[in-house]
Design an enzyme around this catalytic site. Structure first.
Site, short mmCIF file in Angstrom:
data_model
loop_
_atom_site.label_atom_id
_atom_site.label_comp_id
_atom_site.label_asym_id
_atom_site.label_seq_id
_atom_site.Cartn_x
_atom_site.Cartn_y
_atom_site.Cartn_z
N GLU A 167 -1.80 -8.64 3.83
CA GLU A 167 -2.05 -9.06 5.32
C GLU A 167 -3.60 -8.74 5.73
OE1 GLU A 167 -1.19 -6.19 4.48
OE2 GLU A 167 -1.49 -4.69 5.52
N CYS A 211 1.03 -1.43 -0.26
CA CYS A 211 0.50 -0.19 -0.13
C CYS A 211 1.26 1.70 -0.54
CB CYS A 211 -1.03 -0.15 0.86
SG CYS A 211 -2.38 0.41 1.21
N HIS A 248 -3.36 -5.05 0.47
CA HIS A 248 -2.71 -5.22 1.58
C HIS A 248 -3.28 -7.04 1.58
CE1 HIS A 248 -2.53 -1.75 4.53
NE2 HIS A 248 -3.74 -1.02 3.08
#
Lengths: 251, 208
Positions: free
Chosen positions: B189, B84, B187
């Site tokens: 994660e 990001c 993202h």
């Protein structure tokens, strides 16, 4: 293609998930960390964690609970409650929040929106608006729905977006916990006047209500608590109902 | 599984522990640090990020990490993944806030999406990848899988650096690569199993 998000919401009081009707009469709905795990497994698109008495108790949000919740999920997390200063936003982001919700302090200190957006990016600043219809106008309430302001919710929504809010979480206090559906007029008014995504909240009782929030209300995401917490529906049921209605959702 | 020591670069922006936790769930050792000695001991790096560009670059400069990152990546050829804002920092400059120079690791600039499209901005939510070029980064990830995006600015660069785009009224750069430098706009994660798989793939890349 962007998908419509389905967001279960954990309203947290004293470290427990609760759910009320019209913001009062709270019923216990479990441990937030355990609930977060359940929604992560179900494949929720995002999780919203609101410490609903942080402002009215005049205390900071329960950072440990947020951290523990964030550790348990691999989905995005929006956290709100008792955010007053830039340092509160920073602490929440460091605790694992992806976006931070501001409600009461947006009104007592609107610069917080602008400063937060400048420092952390507008994409992570969500302004939560709790609105109640009084004499044909939607009025903004603060302190978890306990204090009435003089602000017109529609104008307030436009103002906070100009200040740098990246997203709005719009909750109808009239509908919250009633299961009678979103306040679609309120949503329509706001989504037609702002250019940022709007999360619809308050009143979901059936899966059809979720569809209406998007198709009629113009929302980019739908938030619900009771229908998911008490096991009436799973995330996949909501997804199917929305896909069947022609909306794009994750598979 | 190739065991590598992953350094998550801690420069005071948010979301660092989400990346740490995601790697932990894969059984991968990582360290969250801004200490140069510790960075030296790492085999590959992740530059995470939730925040605003001006603040991020200021923090990197203050921590004296700009030259160190460039040294590790350009001279020692260690792999790096920007997530990001972390990816946007690889650009030559960003127009977020005032003009700010980036790390110039991949030629390009960071532009406000709202200047280009009429859709709602920020671009928030799950969106799919349109893969341009094969990469070991995508191994085991079927096309059209959704990842979580939350951004107002995007990376504008030559298509030769673009591994994947995402459609949001226009083609928004979502995965970039130049030599040993990788960046993702979404993202991983926070993108459930598919995102975790992509992170795993990054940790398994051979050093070029």
């Amino acid at each position: 293609m962007l998908k419509t998000r389905i967001i279960p919401c954990l309203d947290v009081k004293d470290g427990r998930v609760v759910k009320g009707i019209n913001f009062v009469d709270l019923v216990d709905a479990g441990d937030p960390v355990e609930q977060a795990k359940v929604y992560d497994k179900q494949g929720a698109d995002e999780l919203c964690f609101l410490d609903i008495t942080a402002s009215s108790d005049n205390r900071n949000i329960l950072l440990d609970v947020v951290r523990e919740t964030a550790n348990q999920c691999f989905m995005p997390l929006t956290v709100g409650g008792g955010v007053r200063e830039l340092s509160d936003i920073r602490n929440l982001l460091l605790a694992g929040a992806d976006k931070v919700g501001i409600n009461t302090s947006a009104i007592t200190n609107p610069d917080l929106i602008q400063d937060g957006a400048n420092k952390f990016g507008s994409q992570c600043i969500v302004v939560a608006i709790d609105a109640k219809k009084i004499n044909d106008k939607w009025i903004v309430f603060t302190h978890g729905g306990r204090k009435e302001t003089k602000l017109d919710a529609i104008k307030w929504a436009q103002f906070v977006v100009d200040k740098g809010a990246g997203e709005l979480l719009v909750t109808s206090m009239d509908r919250d916990g009633t299961g009678s559906g979103f306040d679609l007029e309120l949503l329509k008014e706001i989504t037609s006047k702002v250019t940022v995504p709007v999360i619809a909240s308050g009143g979901v009782g059936t899966l059809k209500h979720l569809v209406e929030g998007v198709k009629i209300g113009g929302a980019s995401a739908v938030l619900a608590a009771s229908i998911f917490h008490f096991g009436k529906y799973k995330i996949k049921d909501a997804r199917k109902a929305m896909t069947d209605a022609g909306l794009n959702t994750r598979l | 599984m190739i065991k590598k020591r992953i350094g998550i670069i801690n420069y005071g922006m948010g979301n660092i522990h989400s990346v740490y936790n995601a790697l932990l769930s894969l059984g991968i050792e990582s360290i969250v640090t801004n200490n140069k000695k510790e960075l030296h001991s790492c085999d590959a790096f992740i530059l995470p990020g939730v925040g605003a560009f001006p603040n991020a670059i200021k923090n990197l400069l203050k921590l004296d990490l700009v030259d160190e990152i460039k040294n590790q990546v350009l001279n020692k050829n260690k792999n790096i993944l920007g997530i990001c804002l972390g990816m946007q920092l690889f650009a030559d400059y960003s127009e977020e806030g005032e003009f700010n120079e980036g790390l110039s690791l991949i030629p390009g600039k960071v532009i406000d999406l709202s200047r280009k499209i009429t859709y709602r901005v920020p671009h928030i939510g799950w969106n799919s990848l349109l893969i341009n070029a094969n990469s070991p980064l995508f191994e085991g990830i079927p096309e059209k899988q959704d990842f979580y995006f939350v951004h107002r600015y995007y990376f504008d660069c030559h298509k030769k650096y673009i591994l994947a785009n995402t459609s949001y009224e226009m083609m928004v750069t979502s995965v970039i690569n130049h030599n040993n430098i990788y960046g993702v706009q979404f993202h991983p994660e926070r993108s459930h199993n598919t995102g975790i798989k992509l992170l795993y793939n990054f940790t398994q890349l051979e050093n070029k």
